[in-house]
Design a protein around this motif. Structure first.
Motif, PDB file in Angstrom:
ATOM      1  N   LYS A 198      66.595  71.337  90.118  1.00 27.92           N
ATOM      2  CA  LYS A 198      65.777  70.815  89.022  1.00 27.92           C
ATOM      3  C   LYS A 198      65.506  69.319  89.148  1.00 27.92           C
ATOM      4  CE  LYS A 198      66.183  73.866  85.029  1.00 27.92           C
ATOM      5  NZ  LYS A 198      66.706  74.015  83.652  1.00 27.92           N
ATOM      6  N   PRO A 217      60.339  77.114  97.717  1.00 23.79           N
ATOM      7  CA  PRO A 217      60.152  77.880  96.481  1.00 23.79           C
ATOM      8  C   PRO A 217      60.798  77.156  95.296  1.00 23.79           C
ATOM      9  CG  PRO A 217      60.945  79.298  98.272  1.00 23.79           C
ATOM     10  CD  PRO A 217      61.057  77.889  98.754  1.00 23.79           C
ATOM     11  N   ALA A 218      60.125  77.164  94.160  1.00 18.10           N
ATOM     12  CA  ALA A 218      60.629  76.452  92.980  1.00 18.10           C
ATOM     13  C   ALA A 218      62.031  76.920  92.596  1.00 18.10           C
ATOM     14  CB  ALA A 218      59.675  76.644  91.804  1.00 18.10           C
ATOM     15  N   GLU A 219      62.291  78.236  92.767  1.00 17.50           N
ATOM     16  CA  GLU A 219      63.618  78.764  92.383  1.00 17.50           C
ATOM     17  C   GLU A 219      64.726  78.302  93.326  1.00 17.50           C
ATOM     18  OE1 GLU A 219      61.448  82.120  94.639  1.00 17.50           O
ATOM     19  OE2 GLU A 219      60.956  80.530  93.204  1.00 17.50           O
ATOM     20  N   ASN A 220      64.354  77.744  94.486  1.00 16.44           N
ATOM     21  CA  ASN A 220      65.350  77.257  95.435  1.00 16.44           C
ATOM     22  C   ASN A 220      65.542  75.744  95.369  1.00 16.44           C
ATOM     23  OD1 ASN A 220      65.467  79.868  96.269  1.00 16.44           O
ATOM     24  ND2 ASN A 220      64.763  79.517  98.354  1.00 16.44           N
ATOM     25  N   LYS A 266      70.286  76.805  99.707  1.00 16.40           N
ATOM     26  CA  LYS A 266      69.210  77.791  99.784  1.00 16.40           C
ATOM     27  C   LYS A 266      68.243  77.497 100.936  1.00 16.40           C
ATOM     28  CE  LYS A 266      69.834  79.236  95.000  1.00 16.40           C
ATOM     29  NZ  LYS A 266      69.194  79.564  93.714  1.00 16.40           N
ATOM     30  N   GLY A 287      62.231  71.340  90.875  1.00 22.71           N
ATOM     31  CA  GLY A 287      62.323  72.785  91.004  1.00 22.71           C
ATOM     32  C   GLY A 287      62.916  73.432  89.770  1.00 22.71           C
ATOM     33  N   LEU A 288      63.331  74.700  89.920  1.00 25.50           N
ATOM     34  CA  LEU A 288      63.872  75.455  88.785  1.00 25.50           C
ATOM     35  C   LEU A 288      65.353  75.770  88.931  1.00 25.50           C
ATOM     36  CD1 LEU A 288      60.957  78.071  88.458  1.00 25.50           C
ATOM     37  CD2 LEU A 288      61.310  76.001  87.062  1.00 25.50           C
ATOM     38  N   CYS A 289      65.944  75.442  90.092  1.00 26.79           N
ATOM     39  CA  CYS A 289      67.323  75.862  90.341  1.00 26.79           C
ATOM     40  C   CYS A 289      68.329  74.971  89.609  1.00 26.79           C
ATOM     41  CB  CYS A 289      67.630  75.848  91.844  1.00 26.79           C
ATOM     42  SG  CYS A 289      69.202  76.665  92.217  1.00 26.79           S
ATOM     43  N   CYS A 335      74.142  72.284  91.879  1.00 31.94           N
ATOM     44  CA  CYS A 335      73.635  72.774  93.171  1.00 31.94           C
ATOM     45  C   CYS A 335      74.384  72.152  94.348  1.00 31.94           C
ATOM     46  CB  CYS A 335      72.142  72.473  93.297  1.00 31.94           C
ATOM     47  SG  CYS A 335      71.100  73.420  92.151  1.00 31.94           S
ATOM     48  N   CYS A 348      72.231  75.629  89.617  1.00 32.79           N
ATOM     49  CA  CYS A 348      73.430  76.410  89.929  1.00 32.79           C
ATOM     50  C   CYS A 348      74.569  76.046  88.981  1.00 32.79           C
ATOM     51  CB  CYS A 348      73.894  76.134  91.363  1.00 32.79           C
ATOM     52  SG  CYS A 348      72.739  76.668  92.636  1.00 32.79           S
TER      53      CYS A 348
END
Length: 281
Positions: A254, A248-251, A105, A258-260, A266, A262
């Protein structure tokens, strides 16, 4: 302004297309003409943005920038870079367990995020699966994808040129003995980035740096130029806020606050603008 700009707020940084001083523009024109006149110009690899990267790396000294480009072209032939475009790193999933290195990302400025987890390094297991030579070939293959696929896709997504990456190097649980056993690869990788793909580092966060890292940093620092050192942030375990201010946290995966998360992890997802969700593995 460079072609393809759709972001109305975009202001090119100094020394980039759209923000050149008269001497910088003259240096660019001179470098291009010299390369053309001497039969050294390779159109597909020497657009103005690329020539400017080499010029910035050499403080707009035309002769030094030209020498750097000529040296790079010779290295490309010697290393067999073009043949590596179809390089198959079939051991990727297995290697990921012992030395994760991956693009994932983007940050808030649209730059590809590159993550390396040196702290998970298991030398014995790693080199039972691959070799330092194949690791370096993979690195160069990924640099080529970075230039040809990732940066154009990121530029299109954010609406202005993206020329650099944002790197996180995680040193959690790294040991000095492990580092010294892999230092030749790390130094070779740093040399490839600095000398062959100059001015592609935007931000570089070293996180979970242990107390002993000052010894390692003393070893690494002389290999890097001043401009590179200035882009490096060395952080301990309290890195989360600094990363989230840039990414960005969504990118952000974790494991880094962060929050991603995958599917499949990831590190193997190759998620990003260069790989739209319908195609992502």
């Amino acid at each position: 302004m460079p072609a393809g700009v759709t972001d109305p707020n975009y202001k090119p940084l100094p020394g980039r297309l759209g923000n050149l001083t008269i001497p910088q523009q003259h240096a660019l024109d001179t470098l291009r003409k010299q390369l053309q006149d001497e039969g050294l110009f390779v159109p597909e690899r020497m657009d103005d943005a690329t020539l400017l990267r080499f010029l910035r790396a050499r403080k707009f000294d035309v002769e030094k920038a030209k020498a750097m480009i000529v040296s790079c072209e010779q290295w490309r032939k010697d290393f067999g870079v073009e043949a590596l475009w179809n390089f198959d790193f079939k051991e990727k999933a297995a290697v990921d367990k012992y030395y994760p290195q991956y693009y994932h990302k983007t940050d808030k400025e649209g730059r590809p995020l590159y993550i390396e987890r040196l702290g998970l390094l298991d030398i014995k297991a790693l080199y039972a699966l691959t070799t330092p030579e194949r690791q370096l070939q993979r690195l160069v293959h990924e640099y080529e994808r970075f230039l040809r696929e990732r940066l154009p896709a990121c530029s299109a997504a954010i609406g202005h040129p993206v020329e650099t990456s944002c790197t996180i190097m995680d040193l959690a649980n790294v040991s000095l003995s492990n580092f010294y056993r892999v230092k030749d690869y790390v130094m070779a990788a740093a040399s490839v980035g600095q000398d062959r793909y100059p001015e592609t580092m935007g931000k570089f966060y070293i996180i979970n740096a242990p107390w002993a890292f000052s010894t390692v940093w003393t070893f690494i620092k002389p290999w890097l130029d001043e401009a590179t050192v200035a882009k490096i942030d060395i952080l301990g375990s309290g890195y989360k806020d600094k990363l989230l201010a840039q990414i960005p946290a969504e990118n952000l995966p974790k494991e880094f606050g962060g929050l991603c998360a995958c599917p499949g992890g990831c590190s193997l997802s190759d998620a990003g603008p260069w790989n739209p969700p319908a195609k992502a593995e």
